[in-house]
Design an enzyme around this catalytic site. Structure first.
Site, PDB file in Angstrom:
ATOM      1  N   ASP A   1       0.883  -1.237  -0.269  1.00  0.00           N
ATOM      2  CA  ASP A   1      -0.039  -0.199   0.270  1.00  0.00           C
ATOM      3  C   ASP A   1       0.875   1.286   0.210  1.00  0.00           C
ATOM      4  O   ASP A   1       2.147   1.315   0.567  1.00  0.00           O
ATOM      5  CB  ASP A   1      -0.957   0.128   1.180  1.00  0.00           C
ATOM      6  CG  ASP A   1      -2.155   0.852   1.163  1.00  0.00           C
ATOM      7  OD1 ASP A   1      -2.419   1.417  -0.044  1.00  0.00           O
ATOM      8  OD2 ASP A   1      -2.802   1.068   1.984  1.00  0.00           O
TER       9      ASP A   1
ATOM     10  N   HIS B   1       3.064   3.599  -8.914  1.00  0.00           N
ATOM     11  CA  HIS B   1       3.010   1.997  -9.367  1.00  0.00           C
ATOM     12  C   HIS B   1       4.133   1.430 -10.029  1.00  0.00           C
ATOM     13  O   HIS B   1       4.444   0.325  -9.783  1.00  0.00           O
ATOM     14  CB  HIS B   1       1.585   1.673 -10.192  1.00  0.00           C
ATOM     15  CG  HIS B   1       0.365   1.972  -9.351  1.00  0.00           C
ATOM     16  ND1 HIS B   1       0.142   1.366  -8.262  1.00  0.00           N
ATOM     17  CD2 HIS B   1      -0.704   2.947  -9.710  1.00  0.00           C
ATOM     18  CE1 HIS B   1      -1.199   2.229  -7.844  1.00  0.00           C
ATOM     19  NE2 HIS B   1      -1.638   2.869  -8.662  1.00  0.00           N
TER      20      HIS B   1
ATOM     21  N   LEU C   1      12.180 -20.037  -4.358  1.00  0.00           N
ATOM     22  CA  LEU C   1      11.172 -19.431  -3.462  1.00  0.00           C
ATOM     23  C   LEU C   1       9.820 -19.472  -4.423  1.00  0.00           C
ATOM     24  O   LEU C   1       9.910 -19.521  -5.633  1.00  0.00           O
ATOM     25  CB  LEU C   1      11.562 -17.843  -3.543  1.00  0.00           C
ATOM     26  CG  LEU C   1      10.485 -16.651  -3.157  1.00  0.00           C
ATOM     27  CD1 LEU C   1      10.256 -16.816  -1.563  1.00  0.00           C
ATOM     28  CD2 LEU C   1      11.003 -15.266  -3.674  1.00  0.00           C
TER      29      LEU C   1
END
Length: 260
Positions: A28, A45, A139
């Site tokens: 956020d 973004h 991962l």
């Protein structure tokens, strides 16, 4: 948990380690980061994607096995149409640019969420990336896109009913958990939300039952290695009781910072 090698934290006490096995993050603050710099929201973004790249590298270095990022919620369609369009294009460009690098570094890529509203070209990119990286185990990077926790639980129930239309007895927790989007991963040990808000916003509602929650005012584009280390340090200082008492933890050798 049926269909999975991972157990439920409400059924079995999970092993606690100094480094979280699974970190889930709500990223956020991109828009606010941009506004503070008198830039359009979309610039935030774009910068946020760079922060993701650094975070993946940091998680690999620290031995985190699963990283799940909330990229686009089922409620984010309420945002301005031009911002939604930009986010979709950014997702496509990032996939095209990064998937080869992820694969070369042994990272498995997965997407959870309802992809039916996305353009066919984006869905094809997602499925191709998942197929390419399916054998990697260094991962597991999971991106939640058009995802909602309530949707996740509802679609799991609907799948169970379709599979067992004549079932009269109750479904078990293990049966339901096996139908959830994250059935391939352990439950998150650590949940992080950047940007100062302190809520889970319909993210992994079932899976976060016993996660340690960590909220920071740091805006996502500024979330770096030091910020990750601060979150992990907070996690390590928690006493993870899973319903037990502090005395029981001390008797089992898991007292103090909550880790054996």
């Amino acid at each position: 948990m049926a269909g999975s090698s991972f157990t439920s934290s409400t059924r079995v006490i999970p092993e606690v380690s100094a480094v979280p096995r699974h970190i889930a993050i709500i990223m956020d603050g991109n828009g606010r980061w941009a506004r503070k710099r008198l830039m359009p929201r979309v610039a935030g973004h774009t910068r946020g994607v760079e922060a993701v790249r650094g975070l993946i590298r940091a998680c690999v270095q620290r031995g985190v096995g699963h990283l799940t990022l909330f990229a686009f919620s089922s409620e984010n369609w309420r945002r301005p149409a031009d911002e939604v369009s930009f986010l979709m294009q950014l997702f496509m460009r990032s996939l095209q640019k990064e998937v080869k690098r992820l694969h070369e570094n042994g990272i498995r890529f997965r997407v959870i969420g309802d992809l039916s509203r996305f353009e066919p070209g984006l869905v094809e990119l997602v499925r191709n990336a998942e197929a390419l990286t399916a054998g990697n185990d260094r991962l597991t990077l999971t991106v939640a896109a058009n995802y909602g926790g309530r949707w996740d639980i509802l679609q799991a129930v609907n799948r169970l009913v379709r599979k067992h239309p004549q079932r009269q007895d109750e479904f078990t927790e293990e049966e339901l958990a096996a139908e959830l989007s994250m059935n391939f991963a352990p439950e998150p040990d650590l949940f992080i939300r950047t940007g100062g808000e302190q809520r889970v916003s319909n993210f992994l509602l079932w899976q976060l039952a016993y996660a340690e929650l960590y909220f920071t005012d740091t805006l996502w584009p500024d979330f770096d290695d030091a910020a990750l280390d601060a979150a992990i340090a907070s996690y390590r200082a928690r006493e993870r009781r899973f319903g037990r008492t502090s005395e029981q933890l001390r008797e089992s050798g898991q007292g103090g910072d909550g880790h054996a």
